[in-house]
Structures are given as structure tokens and as C-alpha cells.
Design a protein around this motif. Sequence first.
Motif, PDB file in Angstrom:
ATOM      1  N   GLY A  93     -48.482  37.170 -59.089  1.00  0.00           N
ATOM      2  CA  GLY A  93     -49.294  37.085 -57.891  1.00  0.00           C
ATOM      3  C   GLY A  93     -50.360  36.018 -58.030  1.00  0.00           C
ATOM      4  N   PRO A  94     -51.142  35.758 -56.965  1.00  0.00           N
ATOM      5  CA  PRO A  94     -52.179  34.716 -57.017  1.00  0.00           C
ATOM      6  C   PRO A  94     -53.214  35.027 -58.098  1.00  0.00           C
ATOM      7  N   PRO A  95     -53.669  34.004 -58.821  1.00  0.00           N
ATOM      8  CA  PRO A  95     -54.664  34.250 -59.868  1.00  0.00           C
ATOM      9  C   PRO A  95     -56.033  34.564 -59.271  1.00  0.00           C
ATOM     10  N   LEU A  96     -56.796  35.395 -59.970  1.00  0.00           N
ATOM     11  CA  LEU A  96     -58.194  35.592 -59.621  1.00  0.00           C
ATOM     12  C   LEU A  96     -58.960  34.299 -59.893  1.00  0.00           C
ATOM     13  N   PRO A  97     -60.057  34.056 -59.170  1.00  0.00           N
ATOM     14  CA  PRO A  97     -60.849  32.846 -59.442  1.00  0.00           C
ATOM     15  C   PRO A  97     -61.224  32.771 -60.913  1.00  0.00           C
ATOM     16  N   LEU A  98     -60.902  31.664 -61.534  1.00  0.00           N
ATOM     17  CA  LEU A  98     -61.144  31.502 -62.962  1.00  0.00           C
ATOM     18  C   LEU A  98     -62.520  30.874 -63.150  1.00  0.00           C
ATOM     19  N   GLY A  99     -63.490  31.680 -63.522  1.00  0.00           N
ATOM     20  CA  GLY A  99     -64.829  31.170 -63.786  1.00  0.00           C
ATOM     21  C   GLY A  99     -65.819  31.449 -62.676  1.00  0.00           C
ATOM     22  N   TRP A 100     -67.088  31.378 -63.054  1.00  0.00           N
ATOM     23  CA  TRP A 100     -68.214  31.709 -62.180  1.00  0.00           C
ATOM     24  C   TRP A 100     -68.273  30.802 -60.952  1.00  0.00           C
ATOM     25  N   VAL A 101     -68.045  29.519 -61.139  1.00  0.00           N
ATOM     26  CA  VAL A 101     -68.184  28.573 -60.023  1.00  0.00           C
ATOM     27  C   VAL A 101     -67.148  28.853 -58.945  1.00  0.00           C
ATOM     28  N   ARG A 102     -65.906  29.074 -59.329  1.00  0.00           N
ATOM     29  CA  ARG A 102     -64.869  29.356 -58.335  1.00  0.00           C
ATOM     30  C   ARG A 102     -65.114  30.690 -57.638  1.00  0.00           C
ATOM     31  N   ALA A 103     -65.578  31.669 -58.386  1.00  0.00           N
ATOM     32  CA  ALA A 103     -65.893  32.964 -57.771  1.00  0.00           C
ATOM     33  C   ALA A 103     -67.033  32.811 -56.777  1.00  0.00           C
ATOM     34  N   ARG A 104     -68.037  32.028 -57.135  1.00  0.00           N
ATOM     35  CA  ARG A 104     -69.168  31.797 -56.241  1.00  0.00           C
ATOM     36  C   ARG A 104     -68.717  31.121 -54.954  1.00  0.00           C
ATOM     37  N   ASP A 105     -67.869  30.110 -55.076  1.00  0.00           N
ATOM     38  CA  ASP A 105     -67.418  29.379 -53.894  1.00  0.00           C
ATOM     39  C   ASP A 105     -66.570  30.262 -52.987  1.00  0.00           C
ATOM     40  N   ALA A 106     -65.724  31.104 -53.588  1.00  0.00           N
ATOM     41  CA  ALA A 106     -64.889  32.005 -52.781  1.00  0.00           C
ATOM     42  C   ALA A 106     -65.757  32.996 -52.012  1.00  0.00           C
ATOM     43  N   PHE A 107     -66.800  33.494 -52.654  1.00  0.00           N
ATOM     44  CA  PHE A 107     -67.716  34.438 -52.007  1.00  0.00           C
ATOM     45  C   PHE A 107     -68.544  33.743 -50.936  1.00  0.00           C
ATOM     46  N   ALA A 108     -69.023  32.540 -51.242  1.00  0.00           N
ATOM     47  CA  ALA A 108     -69.893  31.814 -50.314  1.00  0.00           C
ATOM     48  C   ALA A 108     -69.179  31.496 -49.005  1.00  0.00           C
ATOM     49  N   GLY A 109     -67.893  31.176 -49.089  1.00  0.00           N
ATOM     50  CA  GLY A 109     -67.158  30.777 -47.901  1.00  0.00           C
ATOM     51  C   GLY A 109     -66.489  31.917 -47.157  1.00  0.00           C
TER      52      GLY A 109
END
Length: 436
Positions: free
Chosen positions: A377-393
Motif C-alpha cells: 500500500g502507499p507509504p506513510l510520509p517518511l520524515g517530519w517534513v513530509r508529515a508536516r506538509d501533508a498535515f498543513a495542506g
Amino acid sequence: MTVQFADTPLSPLQERPEIASLRVGVCDLNGVLRGKRLPLSEAAKALEGIALPMSTSLVDLWGADLAHSPYLDAGDPDGVALPTGQMALPMPWLTPPSILLPAAMMRPDGSPSPLDPRHILARLCARARDMGLTVVSAVELEFYVFNGKHAPQGLAAEGVLDLADLSVLEPFLADIEQACATIGISTGAVLSEGGGGQVEINLPHSPDPLAVADQALLFRQVVRGVAQAHGLQASFMAVPREGSPGNGQHVHLSLLDGSGRNVFDDGSEAGSDLLGFAIAGVLDQMSQASLILAPHGNSHRRLHRGHAPSHTNWAYDSRFAAVRVPSGAPAARRLEHRVAGADANTYLVLAAILNGVLDGIEARTAPPAPFQEGANGPPLPLGWVRARDAFAGSQIMKILMGDEAHGLFLALRDQEAARMEAPISNLERTTLMGAL
């Protein structure tokens, strides 16, 4: 003096004359309790609510105010810390002993503070009730116990389900159980986990997610306090030791209809269509919610290692999936969400999971096929920056948190990231000075 507190959250004072002070604490956006110490002479006043700055909810992990906070810019006005109704927690490990009264932050006009994570979860609970559903949930929390920098002497370096490890920790675990019992928390199974000195304790199922999150918050205080009394240190940090398994926060959740029937149960091993819809909703929002589930830089060290999930997937009875449907009697059919770390704010974790469940049921979208080896399945955001961007948008996360809390939660993460990145690491010094 103590008689006046019968049938109130401060009723433990009746049986504990040795208690010398009172602490009132609210949960900030990071899941940390912050508040005041009061003399017992002000206990009655505390039951009516005490003044705390609204900015109490807006401090980073080190206790520093959020820079450019709108509340500081407005003169740092007071709100009101109002008791939640949860029984106060005796703290006999302190000298002299004290008692902790859990509270929630309110605005001066008595309305809920938009920054208190308990109120965010309360909105989701109200939404479930409006849909005619009762949310039954439970939390499993993992933590490490250290003696100095290492696990206590006598513990195995790697000890999955090691009964000998539990024997070494028995006095410590027995005191946790006793302290939890004083506030009505019945601890369930205790497991020795994969890292030396790592323990998992199951908290009880409840038809009230707010009570579940309240108990998880107080449970952390109990574990740390009892560890201190035993000359130990307990840590819920996602990965407190290099090379060892991380600390997870697994959430079990099912839904009851108006007649008390589990809507995930259709009598089969597979579970009902509503279970599938709920799983689909959770998976759809998992990456967007990853900054709630793994809020700190260290949080992402746990993902993609060991049993911790790395992809947005689900499976029947697989501990490698992000969402697991445990085996067992159909009447107990539920989902287990395995992504959140033990360092995550339980109020926000439960809110994010419940939001996905309810959105999925309303959308009635079938989930993808269960996890199979080689089809992750799709990977979880790898790392803090990608997680932040996914949440921000994510508009979904803005609705979940509320615009104000969403923006300020991001600002806290950015402030913490800037501080974490500022120092020059030993790795940089040892590997780059001679190479560049």
C-alpha cells in the motif's frame, strides 16, 4: 476540611490526610500537563476553576512559549482551568505528597478553548452521538524503564514476552497498579516488549473516548512518578534508545448502535461492511494525520522499523499492518490502529482516528484489499517534513482541529524543528570536518 470534598473529584483527600498540596493541570497541544500548585486551603476554589494563561496550551516540548503567539501579542490573557470530572490523582511519590486535579482550558466567557485537545476530541464524540453511535475504545501504551542510561540490572537486552523481565520489575509494576486503582483505572495485561526494559500496559475499554484519553494522560504521570520513587526513569519517547524498538500507542476501537450492538459484527470472521467503511476512512486520512500520530522529529525514527507500520494498509490479525483487525469472537470485532507513537497526544490521536472512522462510514467506500506480503500500500510520509506538509495542506485536518489550532499546532512543530536542527551534531563534526 476533607468532608466537603465527598462526591467530588477531590474525594481522595478524605482518605489521605498526608496530602499537603494540590496541583491543577491542563493538557497542552503536545499532550503535556501544565498548571499550578495550590495550597489545600484553595482546593474548594480549584473545583470552581482557576485562572491560567490561555497561552498555557501553546508551549513547545521544552516549555518555551510559541514565538509570535497571538495570545502573547494580546497581552497573554487568562482563561479558566475547569476540572474535567476525572478523579484527582494522589501523588505519594512526591515529598510531601500531593494530589493532581485534571482540568480543561476554557475561555474567560466559559466557552471551550479552541486550543485544548480535550475539546477537539469532545467535538468528535458529539458527532458520533449525533450519528447514533457509541464509541468504545482502549489504549495500549509502551514505555521504557531505565536505571541511569540503561535498563535495570537483571533485564534481558532483548526481551519479548520475557516473564523474567516482569519479575525484575514486579515491585515497580505493582505500585503502578495500586496507584492506578486509586483513581479507578484498572490496568490490564502487562507485557515485556522487544527492547530491554520496555513494557506495554493495556488500559481498559470504555464507551467514553474522553475518559480513555483522560486515563492515558494520568497513566503517564503514574508511571513516571512511580519510577522516580523506585530510583528509575520511565520514558514514553518514541525511540529513546538507538537500535531498540520504539514505543507505540495502539488504539482499539469499535462502535455500538442504539441497542448496544457492535456495528462491526455481522457474525462472520470478516466483520461487517461498516467495519470496511471505517477502515477505508482511516486509511484515507492516515497520511494527512501523520503529524498528529508522529508529532516530533524523534517520532519518525520509530516508523519503518520492527513492528511499527510503514505503509497505509490493513490486515486481519497482522501486527505489521497499520490497521489490524484482531481475531476473536465476532461480538468483539474491532479495529486496532497501530501507527501512533507513545509520545503522541492521546486526545488528538483518538480524534484523528475517530474522524477517519466516521467519515468512512458516511462515505461508504470499500477499503482496499487486506495487506499481503509484497503489496504494502502507499507509504506513510517518511520524515517530519513530509508529515508536516501533508498535515498543513489537509482541509480535513483543518476541520478536525479547527483553523486556529491547526495553524498553531503547525507553528509549534516548526519551532521545535528549528531548535532540533540548530546544534551541530557530533556526526557532522566527525564525518564532515575532514571531508569538506
